[in-house]
Design a protein around this motif. Structure first.
Motif, PDB file in Angstrom:
ATOM      1  N   ALA A 114       0.829  -1.203   0.000  1.00 45.81           N
ATOM      2  CA  ALA A 114       0.000   0.000   0.000  1.00 45.81           C
ATOM      3  C   ALA A 114       0.864   1.254   0.000  1.00 45.81           C
ATOM      4  N   ALA A 115       1.988   1.215   0.721  1.00 42.13           N
ATOM      5  CA  ALA A 115       2.893   2.361   0.735  1.00 42.13           C
ATOM      6  C   ALA A 115       3.524   2.575  -0.638  1.00 42.13           C
ATOM      7  N   ALA A 116       3.772   1.479  -1.369  1.00 41.27           N
ATOM      8  CA  ALA A 116       4.364   1.593  -2.703  1.00 41.27           C
ATOM      9  C   ALA A 116       3.338   1.921  -3.781  1.00 41.27           C
ATOM     10  N   ALA A 117       2.042   1.745  -3.473  1.00 36.78           N
ATOM     11  CA  ALA A 117       1.002   1.950  -4.489  1.00 36.78           C
ATOM     12  C   ALA A 117       0.950   3.397  -4.972  1.00 36.78           C
ATOM     13  N   GLY A 118       1.209   4.357  -4.066  1.00 34.66           N
ATOM     14  CA  GLY A 118       1.191   5.761  -4.463  1.00 34.66           C
ATOM     15  C   GLY A 118       2.242   6.072  -5.517  1.00 34.66           C
ATOM     16  N   PRO A 119       3.528   5.770  -5.256  1.00 35.65           N
ATOM     17  CA  PRO A 119       4.542   5.968  -6.292  1.00 35.65           C
ATOM     18  C   PRO A 119       4.251   5.191  -7.578  1.00 35.65           C
ATOM     19  N   LEU A 120       3.704   3.978  -7.446  1.00 37.86           N
ATOM     20  CA  LEU A 120       3.352   3.219  -8.649  1.00 37.86           C
ATOM     21  C   LEU A 120       2.277   3.939  -9.462  1.00 37.86           C
ATOM     22  N   ALA A 121       1.290   4.522  -8.781  1.00 37.04           N
ATOM     23  CA  ALA A 121       0.243   5.264  -9.492  1.00 37.04           C
ATOM     24  C   ALA A 121       0.815   6.492 -10.189  1.00 37.04           C
ATOM     25  N   VAL A 122       1.794   7.148  -9.550  1.00 37.98           N
ATOM     26  CA  VAL A 122       2.448   8.299 -10.185  1.00 37.98           C
ATOM     27  C   VAL A 122       3.177   7.855 -11.447  1.00 37.98           C
ATOM     28  N   ILE A 123       3.904   6.755 -11.364  1.00 40.11           N
ATOM     29  CA  ILE A 123       4.627   6.237 -12.532  1.00 40.11           C
ATOM     30  C   ILE A 123       3.653   5.887 -13.656  1.00 40.11           C
ATOM     31  N   ALA A 124       2.530   5.253 -13.299  1.00 42.40           N
ATOM     32  CA  ALA A 124       1.536   4.886 -14.313  1.00 42.40           C
ATOM     33  C   ALA A 124       0.969   6.118 -14.998  1.00 42.40           C
TER      34      ALA A 124
END
Length: 467
Positions: A373-383
């Motif tokens: 969940a903590a990594a989901a934010g940066p992943l959404a930014v990358i997407a």
């Protein structure tokens, strides 16, 4: 169809004719847009989350929810202030970097930009009213001040997306002897592609903001703060992000309808279709090297099914398009697949979370899920960034598809543009560091128990000075 040697010669001439200012202009625009788009997502999605949290606090008489709404509003104000700077820079850059575009089509694009500026100022006004309305307005009236913030944020984003959709599918004017005539600015705002492209961006904004905010509280829970404050702070934005993540694949699929007719070169780059195959495979990974696809995993027929909604209809290949009209294929393809891959991963994760929750298993007690969940934010930014790269790079070499090529739009002041790029890097770096420092300071003081951060301009200070 032009002979291959003629096409190669034209492409070579086009490369030679590129203005020297094209590269710094592209780099400057990429930096500004890539930085600003993240803040814009919070402007679109954050007010709705604040409104929901505030409403929960009023209806349940929940002090935790009210305190979260109050803190989120202050965070939103910080992000809004920084976004105002980057947004103002972008408005100047449109004319400074691309005088050919704005000089020719300024009359066509004027109305969306005017409405976007109006929406921005209204959002600022109601944000100020909401911030200073705590304890000074009736609760039910106070919470309604968030709604204009949410509406104006959406309207502003829609107007900007209308301009971008127009660049991908131009309408609302006629070209007569190189002059723009019969301008219909409302056609730009209500272009069919605008609605679909905005829906894709709107849902993406909720994914980015929701996963990022939830990730902050996931980090807190990883550090042992498992109180109601952190659980509620996680769940509300995570609900928004979950709905957006599950919806986004369908919206993206609808956006791709008819791309083979509107921008066949972009679709060919998305699918890494060097040649026209019937049926077309889905290529996972891979790059184009000397006109040959290498290192890809091909799944038969799936390319036709996904891209063309048919089990055997072929995806038009790059071999059907003049080489001078090819976008940077590898960058477009990899960016598109990065967006789709991360989006699919996040959608699957939220489905699994809510499925397990329905079965009575709380994944918030699992450290591995909190890390994800903590990594989901940066992943959404990358997407999100990858999606914009795929959209904008895939349209090249056109700045207005089929009407104006990007080199025709750029200015010719090369040295000034490189200096401007260097100064912008310094400014954006300073704003990023400043935002992180301010937000961390606010969080640290909140954890220390300070409910209201001190301000020398608060009414109570003024009254004490008068006494």
């Amino acid at each position: 169809m032009l002979a291959p040697d003629v096409v190669t010669a034209l492409a070579h001439l086009a490369t030679e004719a590129e203005p020297a200012g094209l590269l710094p202009a592209r780099q400057q625009m990429a930096l500004s847009l890539g930085w600003h788009i993240v803040l814009a997502c919070f402007g679109v999605a954050f007010p709705a989350m604040i409104f929901t949290m505030h409403l929960i606090g009023i209806r349940r008489k929940d002090p935790v929810a009210l305190e979260l709404a109050k803190r989120w509003a202050k965070v939103s104000a910080v992000l809004f202030a920084i976004g105002a700077v980057s947004g103002t820079v972008l408005s100047f850059e449109m004319g400074l970097l691309w005088p050919g575009l704005m000089g020719t089509y300024g009359d066509v694009l004027g109305l969306p930009f005017a409405f976007e500026g109006l929406a921005f100022f209204l959002e600022a006004i109601f944000l100020g009213i909401y911030l200073y309305g705590w304890g000074r307005m009736p609760p039910k009236r106070h919470v309604l001040m968030v709604l204009p913030m949410a509406i104006t944020g959406v309207v502003g984003a829609y107007c900007v997306l209308a301009v971008n959709a127009w660049m991908n599918a131009p309408t609302g004017f006629r070209l007569v002897d190189g002059e723009v005539t019969d301008v219909q600015p409302w056609a730009v705002l209500f272009n069919l592609q605008t609605f679909v492209q905005f829906a894709h961006m709107w849902v993406g904004a909720y994914m980015l903001a929701g996963f990022t905010i939830a990730g902050v509280y996931a980090v807190g829970m990883l550090r042992g703060r498992r109180d109601a404050h952190h659980r509620l702070g996680f769940l509300v934005p995570f609900v928004f992000a979950s709905i957006a993540a599950v919806t986004q694949p369908f919206v993206g699929h609808v956006l791709g309808f008819g791309l083979d007719e509107r921008q066949p070169a972009k679709l060919a780059a998305f699918e890494l279709a060097e040649t026209t195959e019937s049926p077309s495979p889905l290529r996972l990974g891979g790059v184009l090297v000397d006109g040959e696809v290498k290192w890809s995993i091909d799944i038969p027929r799936l390319g036709s099914l996904i891209a063309m909604n048919s089990p055997d209809k072929p995806v038009p290949g790059l071999d059907t398009i003049p080489e001078a009209d090819h976008p940077p294929v590898n960058l477009t393809h990899l960016a598109f697949q990065t967006m789709v891959g991360i989006g699919t991963l996040l959608a699957a994760a939220v489905v699994w979370f809510w499925f397990q929750r329905r079965r009575g298993r709380d994944l918030l007690e699992r450290r591995w899920f909190l890390r994800f969940a903590a990594a989901a934010g940066p992943l959404a930014v990358i997407a999100l960034e990858a999606g914009w790269i795929a959209t904008e790079v895939g349209r090249q070499p056109w700045i207005v598809y089929g009407v104006m090529r990007t080199p025709e739009a750029v200015g010719d002041y090369t040295a000034s543009l490189w200096w401007l790029l260097g100064i912008s890097v310094v400014i954006y770096t300073a704003m990023t560091v400043g935002a992180v420092v301010v937000l961390r300071s606010m969080a640290r003081r909140w954890r220390a128990g300070e409910a209201d951060l001190p301000s020398p301009y608060a009414p109570e200070h003024a009254s004490e000075a008068n006494r």
